[in-house]
Every structure is written in structure tokens, then in C-alpha cells.
Write an enzyme that holds these catalytic residues in place. Structure first.
Site, PDB file in Angstrom:
ATOM      1  N   ASP A   1      -9.737  -5.605   6.508  1.00  0.00           N
ATOM      2  CA  ASP A   1     -10.086  -6.357   5.304  1.00  0.00           C
ATOM      3  C   ASP A   1     -10.909  -7.597   5.640  1.00  0.00           C
ATOM      4  OD1 ASP A   1      -8.902  -4.634   3.530  1.00  0.00           O
ATOM      5  OD2 ASP A   1      -7.005  -5.715   3.448  1.00  0.00           O
TER       6      ASP A   1
ATOM      7  N   GLU B   1      -6.935 -12.351   6.178  1.00  0.00           N
ATOM      8  CA  GLU B   1      -7.708 -11.131   5.931  1.00  0.00           C
ATOM      9  C   GLU B   1      -8.927 -11.357   5.038  1.00  0.00           C
ATOM     10  OE1 GLU B   1      -5.084  -8.315   4.057  1.00  0.00           O
ATOM     11  OE2 GLU B   1      -4.143  -9.866   2.830  1.00  0.00           O
TER      12      GLU B   1
ATOM     13  N   HIS C   1       0.819  -1.218   0.000  1.00  0.00           N
ATOM     14  CA  HIS C   1       0.000   0.000   0.000  1.00  0.00           C
ATOM     15  C   HIS C   1       0.851   1.265   0.000  1.00  0.00           C
ATOM     16  CE1 HIS C   1      -3.681  -2.230   0.460  1.00  0.00           C
ATOM     17  NE2 HIS C   1      -3.251  -2.816   1.556  1.00  0.00           N
TER      18      HIS C   1
END
Length: 265
Positions: free
Chosen positions: A185, A159, A54
Site C-alpha cells: 500500500d 502504509e 481484509h
């Protein structure tokens, strides 16, 4: 006095987990220079992970930060941008002491990460010559493989609903050290986005903790830095690795608080 390879590479997270202590982590997404290592150490963190999933950070930048961290006694991990074997090898050869693997939803995918991250006989990672972990000193290949394997952590993110369904099989894999729940998530995957207090979240942590205990692994908490009471409950349950937030969020939070104080003056 002769120095052994095992004397040169240490992972403070593995050592703390072995003592059943909590290891505190921060996430690096913004800072691109080695100063972040000193900041993390001064703040009291045991470890950080550089988030290549990310962020726009490069493997080269991650390597420079990781090498600095090793010398400072802070354990550097990297969250992978993908699960390709060459990416895993380059990150670890560059100085990381562990990889955090996102988007793993099966035991076979977790086995792939272990194979890429560990030297034989546990994995298939290739020896590339002298390593920063050894201070670029030369040691027998077998000695380096054993020392680096012992210090290198494989962290598998849980996740999604699919990963949670396979959590026992994933925890059973030799070479997996820690299951790291990405709560945000996972909530989205379970259809309860943003509902961190939901019973399904507690059930997920209970199920993952049971798998970790059964197979001698450790559990990590992620995505709950704004919910310290929940974190405390999961630590009480047995989680021993806690991700506390990102360099971006720390900077924004501190700057916002300071601006508010000064404006009130």
C-alpha cells in the site's frame, strides 16, 4: 503459592523484541477454527495476526482463536477493521495480545489507538471484569491493568505517504510499540505501485527505522513475502518483526506445488 497477574500473561513477541531477536508472523484470513494455532506453532511462527480488515472473519471467531493461541504460547494479534474504540476494546477483551492499526496517518490517530488499547494511566480502556488473559481469575484492577498493559502491543501501520511524513511523531507516542510498514500500500501511495526495489521504498524503511531508533520502538516488515532478499536487507537494517504471508497464500502455494509434482509423474 500465590499467583500474580503478571505471571499469567506473556507476549512472546515483546520478549523476542526485547532480546533484539526477529519475530516471525503469519496472517490469518481464511481458517476460522483453532487448528490454525497449532499449525502456526508447528510451523515455527512466534505470532500471527487475524486480519479483520481484509476478511469476513468476525470478532467472535477472532476471540476463540486468540484464546487458544494464548494457551499455546503463540502471540495473537488482530488487524483492526476500523479504529473505533469499542472495536479495539472488544478485540482485546476477547484475548488478543495486540492490535494492528491500519489507515493511521497522524500522531493524533495513533494516540487514539493507544488510549483505546491501554488501561489507565496510559490509556482510557475500560475494565470489563475477569479476562481470558488471566485465565478468568479475579485480581485487583490495578494489578490486571499493569500486567495487561505490559503485555499488550500497539502496532501502527505505515502504509501511506501521509503516515510516512508523520512517522517520527507517531514513533514518539508513549504506548506505541511497533511501526509496521505495509509495503504494498505504501508503494501505491508513493506512486510506485509494485516497484518494491524502488529507491523510495528503501528511503521509507530508512526513515522509519531512524524514527524507531530515536524513540526506542521497533520496526516491522509487511507485504514482501515474495521478496525474501529485500526482507533480509531490512532485517539487517534493524527490522525485527516480519510478516511472512497469509494462510490462503500458504495453502495455494503448497497445493500448487503438489499438483505440479503429481502431474509431472
Amino acid at each position: 503459592m500465590k499467583v500474580a497477574a503478571r505471571d499469567l500473561v506473556h507476549n512472546v513477541v515483546k520478549e523476542k523484541l526485547a532480546r533484539d531477536e526477529v519475530a516471525l508472523s503469519m496472517t490469518v484470513r481464511l481458517v476460522r477454527t483453532a487448528e490454525i494455532v497449532t499449525i502456526a506453532k508447528t510451523a515455527g511462527f512466534d505470532t500471527f495476526y487475524i486480519d479483520l480488515e481484509h476478511s469476513t472473519l468476525s470478532i467472535e471467531t477472532a476471540s476463540q482463536i486468540c484464546m487458544t493461541a494464548m494457551n499455546a504460547g503463540v502471540a495473537p494479534f488482530v488487524r483492526l477493521s476500523n479504529l473505533n474504540s469499542d472495536v479495539i476494546a472488544r478485540i482485546l477483551d476477547g484475548g488478543a495480545l495486540g492490535v494492528i492499526a491500519p489507515h493511521v496517518e497522524s500522531a493524533e490517530q495513533a494516540k487514539h489507538v493507544v488510549r483505546a488499547a491501554k488501561f489507565p494511566p496510559l490509556g482510557e480502556r475500560s475494565h470489563g471484569g475477569v479476562m481470558p488473559h488471566m485465565g478468568f481469575r479475579s485480581f485487583p484492577t490495578s494489578e490486571v491493568g499493569e500486567a495487561v498493559n505490559n503485555a499488550t502491543m500497539v502496532v501502527i501501520m505505515i502504509e501511506t505517504k501521509e503516515a510516512l511524513d508523520a512517522v517520527d511523531e507517531i514513533a514518539a507516542i508513549e504506548g506505541v510499540d511497533l511501526l509496521f510498514i505495509g509495503t504494498n500500500d505504501l508503494c501505491a501511495s508513493l506512486g510506485i505501485a509494485g516497484q518494491f526495489e524502488h529507491e523510495l521504498v528503501r528511503d521509507a524503511y530508512s526513515k522509519a527505522m531512524a524514527a524507531c531508533r530515536k524513540h526506542g520502538k521497533h520496526l516491522g516488515v509487511g507485504g514482501l513475502n515474495a521478496h525474501p532478499k529485500l526482507v533480509a536487507q531490512f532485517v539487517e537494517m534493524g527490522a525485527r518483526y516480519v510478516s511472512t504471508g497469509t494462510d490462503i497464500s500458504f495453502l495455494v502455494s503448497g497445493a500448487t506445488a503438489k499438483a505440479a509434482v503429481m502431474r509431472d509423474l
